[in-house]
Write a protein that holds these residues in place. Structure first.
Motif, PDB file in Angstrom:
ATOM      1  N   VAL A 225       0.694  -1.200  -0.031  1.00  0.00           N
ATOM      2  CA  VAL A 225       0.037  -0.065  -0.052  1.00  0.00           C
ATOM      3  C   VAL A 225       0.892   1.244  -0.064  1.00  0.00           C
ATOM      4  CG1 VAL A 225      -2.042  -0.900   1.293  1.00  0.00           C
ATOM      5  CG2 VAL A 225      -0.077  -0.042   2.580  1.00  0.00           C
ATOM      6  N   SER A 226       0.290   2.493  -0.647  1.00  0.00           N
ATOM      7  CA  SER A 226       1.277   3.527  -0.734  1.00  0.00           C
ATOM      8  C   SER A 226       0.436   4.603   0.330  1.00  0.00           C
ATOM      9  CB  SER A 226       0.917   4.282  -2.076  1.00  0.00           C
ATOM     10  OG  SER A 226       1.557   5.553  -2.007  1.00  0.00           O
ATOM     11  N   PHE A 227       1.535   5.326   0.832  1.00  0.00           N
ATOM     12  CA  PHE A 227       1.010   6.247   1.923  1.00  0.00           C
ATOM     13  C   PHE A 227       1.012   7.818   0.964  1.00  0.00           C
ATOM     14  CE2 PHE A 227       3.414   3.532   4.615  1.00  0.00           C
ATOM     15  CZ  PHE A 227       2.320   3.018   5.356  1.00  0.00           C
ATOM     16  N   TYR A 228       1.267   7.954  -0.010  1.00  0.00           N
ATOM     17  CA  TYR A 228       1.163   9.179  -0.685  1.00  0.00           C
ATOM     18  C   TYR A 228       0.176   9.407  -1.928  1.00  0.00           C
ATOM     19  CZ  TYR A 228       4.075   8.133  -4.620  1.00  0.00           C
ATOM     20  OH  TYR A 228       4.892   7.440  -5.655  1.00  0.00           O
ATOM     21  N   LYS A 229      -0.173   8.311  -2.486  1.00  0.00           N
ATOM     22  CA  LYS A 229      -1.005   8.458  -3.672  1.00  0.00           C
ATOM     23  C   LYS A 229      -2.298   8.668  -3.434  1.00  0.00           C
ATOM     24  CE  LYS A 229       1.263   5.303  -7.050  1.00  0.00           C
ATOM     25  NZ  LYS A 229       2.756   5.170  -6.224  1.00  0.00           N
ATOM     26  N   THR A 230      -2.962   8.387  -2.396  1.00  0.00           N
ATOM     27  CA  THR A 230      -4.433   8.533  -1.857  1.00  0.00           C
ATOM     28  C   THR A 230      -4.388   9.190  -0.500  1.00  0.00           C
ATOM     29  OG1 THR A 230      -5.157   6.565  -3.136  1.00  0.00           O
ATOM     30  CG2 THR A 230      -6.676   7.519  -1.145  1.00  0.00           C
ATOM     31  N   LEU A 231      -3.378   8.952   0.408  1.00  0.00           N
ATOM     32  CA  LEU A 231      -3.309   9.439   1.782  1.00  0.00           C
ATOM     33  C   LEU A 231      -2.681  10.892   1.831  1.00  0.00           C
ATOM     34  CD1 LEU A 231      -2.639   6.265   3.967  1.00  0.00           C
ATOM     35  CD2 LEU A 231      -4.717   7.334   2.922  1.00  0.00           C
ATOM     36  N   GLY A 232      -2.049  11.248   0.806  1.00  0.00           N
ATOM     37  CA  GLY A 232      -1.375  12.571   0.817  1.00  0.00           C
ATOM     38  C   GLY A 232      -0.395  12.734   1.606  1.00  0.00           C
ATOM     39  N   GLY A 233       0.593  11.397   1.728  1.00  0.00           N
ATOM     40  CA  GLY A 233       1.798  11.610   2.659  1.00  0.00           C
ATOM     41  C   GLY A 233       2.948  11.951   1.756  1.00  0.00           C
ATOM     42  N   ILE A 234       3.950  12.246   2.458  1.00  0.00           N
ATOM     43  CA  ILE A 234       5.238  12.678   1.709  1.00  0.00           C
ATOM     44  C   ILE A 234       5.880  11.933   0.794  1.00  0.00           C
ATOM     45  CG2 ILE A 234       7.481  13.561   2.184  1.00  0.00           C
ATOM     46  CD1 ILE A 234       6.702  14.981   4.570  1.00  0.00           C
ATOM     47  N   SER A 235       5.946  10.583   1.140  1.00  0.00           N
ATOM     48  CA  SER A 235       6.496   9.571   0.525  1.00  0.00           C
ATOM     49  C   SER A 235       6.277   8.127   1.146  1.00  0.00           C
ATOM     50  CB  SER A 235       7.907   9.919   0.188  1.00  0.00           C
ATOM     51  OG  SER A 235       8.699   9.615   1.338  1.00  0.00           O
ATOM     52  N   GLY A 236       6.714   7.116   0.583  1.00  0.00           N
ATOM     53  CA  GLY A 236       6.625   5.894   1.196  1.00  0.00           C
ATOM     54  C   GLY A 236       5.542   4.832   1.093  1.00  0.00           C
ATOM     55  N   GLY A 237       5.660   3.605   1.474  1.00  0.00           N
ATOM     56  CA  GLY A 237       4.456   2.694   1.440  1.00  0.00           C
ATOM     57  C   GLY A 237       4.992   1.535   2.539  1.00  0.00           C
ATOM     58  N   TRP A 264      11.065  10.008   9.808  1.00  0.00           N
ATOM     59  CA  TRP A 264      10.078  10.413  10.591  1.00  0.00           C
ATOM     60  C   TRP A 264       9.041  11.425   9.728  1.00  0.00           C
ATOM     61  CZ3 TRP A 264      10.210  15.621  11.212  1.00  0.00           C
ATOM     62  CH2 TRP A 264      11.537  16.519  11.144  1.00  0.00           C
ATOM     63  N   PRO A 265       9.715  12.288   8.720  1.00  0.00           N
ATOM     64  CA  PRO A 265       8.653  13.173   8.341  1.00  0.00           C
ATOM     65  C   PRO A 265       7.681  12.299   7.334  1.00  0.00           C
ATOM     66  CG  PRO A 265      10.935  13.916   8.206  1.00  0.00           C
ATOM     67  CD  PRO A 265      11.034  12.715   8.803  1.00  0.00           C
ATOM     68  N   ALA A 266       8.261  11.504   6.676  1.00  0.00           N
ATOM     69  CA  ALA A 266       7.375  10.546   5.843  1.00  0.00           C
ATOM     70  C   ALA A 266       6.332   9.670   6.710  1.00  0.00           C
ATOM     71  CB  ALA A 266       8.014   9.701   4.972  1.00  0.00           C
ATOM     72  N   VAL A 267       6.928   9.181   7.801  1.00  0.00           N
ATOM     73  CA  VAL A 267       6.023   8.467   8.821  1.00  0.00           C
ATOM     74  C   VAL A 267       4.762   9.431   9.250  1.00  0.00           C
ATOM     75  CG1 VAL A 267       5.885   7.293  11.016  1.00  0.00           C
ATOM     76  CG2 VAL A 267       7.785   6.556   9.316  1.00  0.00           C
ATOM     77  N   LEU A 268       5.303  10.751   9.760  1.00  0.00           N
ATOM     78  CA  LEU A 268       4.467  11.433  10.502  1.00  0.00           C
ATOM     79  C   LEU A 268       3.176  11.764   9.364  1.00  0.00           C
ATOM     80  CD1 LEU A 268       6.175  13.923  12.696  1.00  0.00           C
ATOM     81  CD2 LEU A 268       4.232  12.437  13.337  1.00  0.00           C
ATOM     82  N   SER A 269       3.803  12.239   8.270  1.00  0.00           N
ATOM     83  CA  SER A 269       2.443  12.683   7.252  1.00  0.00           C
ATOM     84  C   SER A 269       1.753  11.128   6.827  1.00  0.00           C
ATOM     85  CB  SER A 269       3.422  13.177   5.866  1.00  0.00           C
ATOM     86  OG  SER A 269       4.066  12.177   5.269  1.00  0.00           O
ATOM     87  N   ALA A 270       2.323  10.196   6.792  1.00  0.00           N
ATOM     88  CA  ALA A 270       1.396   8.896   6.460  1.00  0.00           C
ATOM     89  C   ALA A 270       0.527   8.638   7.940  1.00  0.00           C
ATOM     90  CB  ALA A 270       2.444   7.758   6.430  1.00  0.00           C
ATOM     91  N   LEU A 271       0.678   8.927   8.994  1.00  0.00           N
ATOM     92  CA  LEU A 271      -0.273   8.760  10.126  1.00  0.00           C
ATOM     93  C   LEU A 271      -1.222   9.841   9.930  1.00  0.00           C
ATOM     94  CD1 LEU A 271       2.407   8.008  13.053  1.00  0.00           C
ATOM     95  CD2 LEU A 271       0.667   6.434  12.323  1.00  0.00           C
TER      96      LEU A 271
END
Length: 386
Positions: A225-237, A264-271
């Protein structure tokens, strides 16, 4: 097709598009562009609970260290949401997909993967699975849809794993029916193959299937699953699966260079994205049908699929991409109305002279009525013709 409508025409600088869409009063497709300062402000604000459902996070805690701390918090949460025993964060989906497919190849002793020729590893990952991992691919079908169980059973080659992209983005964010998905997975099991879901956009597929995320992922051995394509995160999955699968995936993440010191920036934005976007996705998918119906009434327009399967779909218009890009930017700059991102001319059979864009119905699109969409399209076409 292999196109990326979000990039737009190469003749239009990214800076002009960024400025025009960021300043626009209204946005129909996608999310409003944000500056570096905007993103830093958003992360800093996570220290306190917000009014849009985003939880508070302790920003006074130490940063993660090679995947522990808050990064582990995200992994546990994702595993729970997907109904899998464990999950592991990856900095990119390309790396995550390689790890998953390689694990199943080594376990099965078969380095052949059945996938669609429009799948992400074929179109957007420079065939990393083949160049870096030595895997081969076979295509059960080349039709612009997911393969059927019958096509998989008739495939004249042995394969160790089946990768299913849900939804199949390049074909128009297409999803099978639930029955078709279950039958396809069953056909793979008959062949002794593992099943991996490329679920970069799986979050928004629950309404179409009328199933929960754990019910959907239960058909597969692993899921990305992706964290930025739908969830608006910075990056990652993340990759999710059994405990032993995730342990192997962690090892391959390290080997592929994804064992980052801090993330942590990508993780925080994913959460924050999980908090903010997941509860609204059903609303986005429902409104996408309203938006698609309004756009389908535009002279010469074609919406695909109709109705949309998720909150994303294709819009085709019989004009050159460069002209559509310029008209859209002028509408944003002169009237503060941003409708679409970039357009491309993929040269699809039967659609010669047509350009395509991808429409994503997100939070800002929810305020648009069909009448307002029609009025905005009249203004858009007037600029196009001028």
């Amino acid at each position: 097709m292999g196109y990326q409508p979000d990039t737009g025409s190469a003749d239009i600088p990214r800076e002009r598009r960024f400025a025009a869409f960021r300043r626009s009063e209204r946005l129909l497709s996608g999310v409003r562009p944000t500056s570096i300062h905007d993103r830093l402000t958003e992360l800093s604000a996570l220290h306190e609970p917000s009014t849009d459902g985003v939880a508070a996070y302790d920003l006074d805690q130490r940063p993660d260290f090679y995947g522990d701390g808050i990064a582990r918090t995200l992994e546990v949460r994702v595993a729970g949401l997907l109904g899998k025993p464990d999950a592991v964060f990856f900095p990119t989906g390309t790396m995550a997909q390689q790890a998953a497919l390689r694990i199943w190849a080594e376990r099965s002793g078969n380095r052949t993967v059945a996938m669609h020729p429009l799948a992400h590893p074929e179109v957007h990952e420079r065939r990393a699975y083949a160049r870096l991992s030595g895997l081969d691919a076979v295509w059960p079908t080349a039709a612009p849809r997911l393969p059927t169980a019958g096509e998989l059973r008739c495939l004249g080659e042995h394969f160790g794993s089946l990768m299913i992209e849900l939804p199949l983005r390049e074909a128009g964010f297409l999803l099978p029916t639930w029955t078709e998905l279950v039958e396809l997975v069953g056909a793979a099991r008959e062949r002794g193959a593992a099943v991996h879901l490329d679920g970069a956009r799986l979050w928004e597929s629950t309404r179409h299937f009328d199933r929960t995320l754990p019910e959907i992922t239960a058909v597969a051995d692993s899921v990305y699953v992706s964290f930025y394509k739908t969830l608006g995160g910075i990056s990652g999955g993340a990759l999710a699966g059994s405990g032993d699968f995730v342990r192997e995936a962690r090892a391959w993440r390290h080997r592929y260079g994804g064992q980052l010191y801090q993330q942590w920036p990508a993780v925080l934005s994913a959460l924050a994205g999980l908090d903010r976007e997941l509860p609204r996705l059903d609303e986005y998918v429902a409104h996408a049908r309203t938006v698609a119906a309004a756009l389908a009434r535009v002279p010469g327009a074609r919406v695909f699929p109709e109705p949309p399967h998720t909150h994303q779909f294709q819009l085709w218009l019989p004009y050159p991409a460069k002209a559509l890009d310029e008209a859209g930017l002028r509408l944003a700059e002169e009237r503060g109305i941003a409708l679409f991102w970039g357009w491309l001319e993929p040269g699809e059979p039967g659609l010669a002279g047509h350009s395509v864009t991808e429409v994503t119905v997100a939070a800002e699109a929810l305020t648009w009525t069909p009448e307002e969409i029609s009025e905005a399209m009249v203004a858009f076409l007037a600029l196009l013709q001028s």
